[in-house]
Design a protein around this motif. Structure first.
Motif, PDB file in Angstrom:
ATOM      1  N   PHE A 113       0.804  -1.214   0.000  1.00 46.30           N
ATOM      2  CA  PHE A 113       0.000   0.000   0.000  1.00 46.30           C
ATOM      3  C   PHE A 113       0.841   1.270   0.000  1.00 46.30           C
ATOM      4  N   ASP A 114       1.999   1.229   0.646  1.00 48.13           N
ATOM      5  CA  ASP A 114       2.788   2.451   0.768  1.00 48.13           C
ATOM      6  C   ASP A 114       3.598   2.788  -0.480  1.00 48.13           C
ATOM      7  N   ARG A 115       3.496   1.980  -1.512  1.00 50.82           N
ATOM      8  CA  ARG A 115       4.113   2.311  -2.795  1.00 50.82           C
ATOM      9  C   ARG A 115       3.054   2.940  -3.684  1.00 50.82           C
ATOM     10  N   THR A 120       8.418  -1.772  -5.882  1.00 45.45           N
ATOM     11  CA  THR A 120       9.360  -2.419  -4.975  1.00 45.45           C
ATOM     12  C   THR A 120      10.270  -3.307  -5.824  1.00 45.45           C
ATOM     13  N   LEU A 121      11.418  -3.659  -5.298  1.00 46.53           N
ATOM     14  CA  LEU A 121      12.315  -4.565  -6.013  1.00 46.53           C
ATOM     15  C   LEU A 121      11.645  -5.920  -6.223  1.00 46.53           C
ATOM     16  N   THR A 122      10.990  -6.426  -5.202  1.00 45.69           N
ATOM     17  CA  THR A 122      10.307  -7.715  -5.338  1.00 45.69           C
ATOM     18  C   THR A 122       9.213  -7.635  -6.394  1.00 45.69           C
ATOM     19  N   GLY A 123       8.437  -6.564  -6.383  1.00 51.72           N
ATOM     20  CA  GLY A 123       7.403  -6.391  -7.396  1.00 51.72           C
ATOM     21  C   GLY A 123       7.971  -6.441  -8.800  1.00 51.72           C
ATOM     22  N   VAL A 135      -2.375  -3.834  -7.548  1.00 50.43           N
ATOM     23  CA  VAL A 135      -1.853  -2.578  -6.997  1.00 50.43           C
ATOM     24  C   VAL A 135      -2.997  -1.883  -6.267  1.00 50.43           C
ATOM     25  N   GLN A 136      -2.622  -0.918  -5.424  1.00 48.18           N
ATOM     26  CA  GLN A 136      -3.615  -0.263  -4.596  1.00 48.18           C
ATOM     27  C   GLN A 136      -3.732   1.234  -4.868  1.00 48.18           C
ATOM     28  N   TRP A 137      -3.033   1.688  -5.905  1.00 46.29           N
ATOM     29  CA  TRP A 137      -3.071   3.097  -6.304  1.00 46.29           C
ATOM     30  C   TRP A 137      -3.136   3.166  -7.821  1.00 46.29           C
ATOM     31  N   PRO A 138      -3.971   4.050  -8.383  1.00 45.75           N
ATOM     32  CA  PRO A 138      -4.061   4.154  -9.846  1.00 45.75           C
ATOM     33  C   PRO A 138      -2.728   4.540 -10.498  1.00 45.75           C
ATOM     34  N   GLU A 139      -1.909   5.291  -9.792  1.00 50.61           N
ATOM     35  CA  GLU A 139      -0.605   5.694 -10.337  1.00 50.61           C
ATOM     36  C   GLU A 139       0.287   4.492 -10.641  1.00 50.61           C
ATOM     37  N   MET A 140       0.078   3.397  -9.918  1.00 53.38           N
ATOM     38  CA  MET A 140       0.917   2.213 -10.107  1.00 53.38           C
ATOM     39  C   MET A 140       0.621   1.491 -11.420  1.00 53.38           C
ATOM     40  N   LYS A 141      -0.502   1.798 -12.047  1.00 49.27           N
ATOM     41  CA  LYS A 141      -0.800   1.197 -13.354  1.00 49.27           C
ATOM     42  C   LYS A 141       0.191   1.690 -14.407  1.00 49.27           C
ATOM     43  N   ARG A 142       0.789   2.848 -14.189  1.00 52.86           N
ATOM     44  CA  ARG A 142       1.842   3.321 -15.118  1.00 52.86           C
ATOM     45  C   ARG A 142       3.108   2.486 -14.947  1.00 52.86           C
ATOM     46  N   VAL A 143       3.339   2.002 -13.745  1.00 48.97           N
ATOM     47  CA  VAL A 143       4.512   1.182 -13.448  1.00 48.97           C
ATOM     48  C   VAL A 143       4.278  -0.262 -13.895  1.00 48.97           C
ATOM     49  N   TYR A 144       3.093  -0.775 -13.601  1.00 48.16           N
ATOM     50  CA  TYR A 144       2.723  -2.153 -13.921  1.00 48.16           C
ATOM     51  C   TYR A 144       1.463  -2.142 -14.793  1.00 48.16           C
ATOM     52  N   PRO A 145       1.606  -2.011 -16.110  1.00 48.94           N
ATOM     53  CA  PRO A 145       0.431  -1.846 -16.982  1.00 48.94           C
ATOM     54  C   PRO A 145      -0.582  -2.993 -16.917  1.00 48.94           C
ATOM     55  N   LYS A 146      -0.136  -4.216 -16.645  1.00 51.75           N
ATOM     56  CA  LYS A 146      -1.061  -5.354 -16.603  1.00 51.75           C
ATOM     57  C   LYS A 146      -1.681  -5.572 -15.223  1.00 51.75           C
TER      58      LYS A 146
END
Length: 154
Positions: A113-115, A120-123, A135-146
């Protein structure tokens, strides 16, 4: 006719990662399950009535324990044969996700949640082999598109 019970492996570091997985109790409480985490006080307390395997730590950027946890993953996965492996990190998840695929398990990774906008490296390491990446934030869809954005799930 009874419902199918999945065999679930819940894999994660102790501390916050373990807490995240434990908070998914409504999902896993009726399933055949086992845990892989560190032999630390919080894990012993939270999981006192659960089937648990102790992983080697520290894991962050520790090659020796990565190798030890890889052999541990082979042993546990061969014995348990889980249908699904769920983790929210950290590094102990990596060998279980890669080897779990070889054993036919589905994998579900929950980015913490805090990312909010950085991985994260593991992610980053498990993303290529994860069946469902949450993911738990919409911004993370830019990092992980799928990824699937479920919002705050905890």
């Amino acid at each position: 006719m009874g419902r199918f019970r999945m065999k679930v492996a819940l894999v994660g570091s102790s501390g916050g990662h373990l807490t995240h997985l434990y908070l998914l109790k409504k999902f896993w409480e009726k399933e055949d399950r086992f845990w892989v985490t560190f032999d630390k006080e919080d894990a012993r307390s939270i999981l006192k009535n659960e089937r648990k395997y102790n992983a080697y730590f520290p894991t962050n950027r520790n090659i020796i324990n990565l190798v030890r946890n890889t052999f541990l993953a082979i042993k546990i996965l061969f014995k348990e044969r889980p249908d699904v492996i769920i983790s929210s990190g950290a590094a102990v998840a990596v060998p279980f996700f890669y080897l779990g695929k070889l054993f036919g398990a589905k994998t579900v990774y929950i980015e913490v949640f805090d990312r909010i906008d950085k991985p994260t490296l593991t992610g980053k390491l498990v993303y290529p082999v994860t069946n469902k990446f949450i993911v738990q934030w919409p911004e993370m869809k830019r990092v992980y598109p799928k990824a699937i954005d479920l919002g705050g799930i905890f």
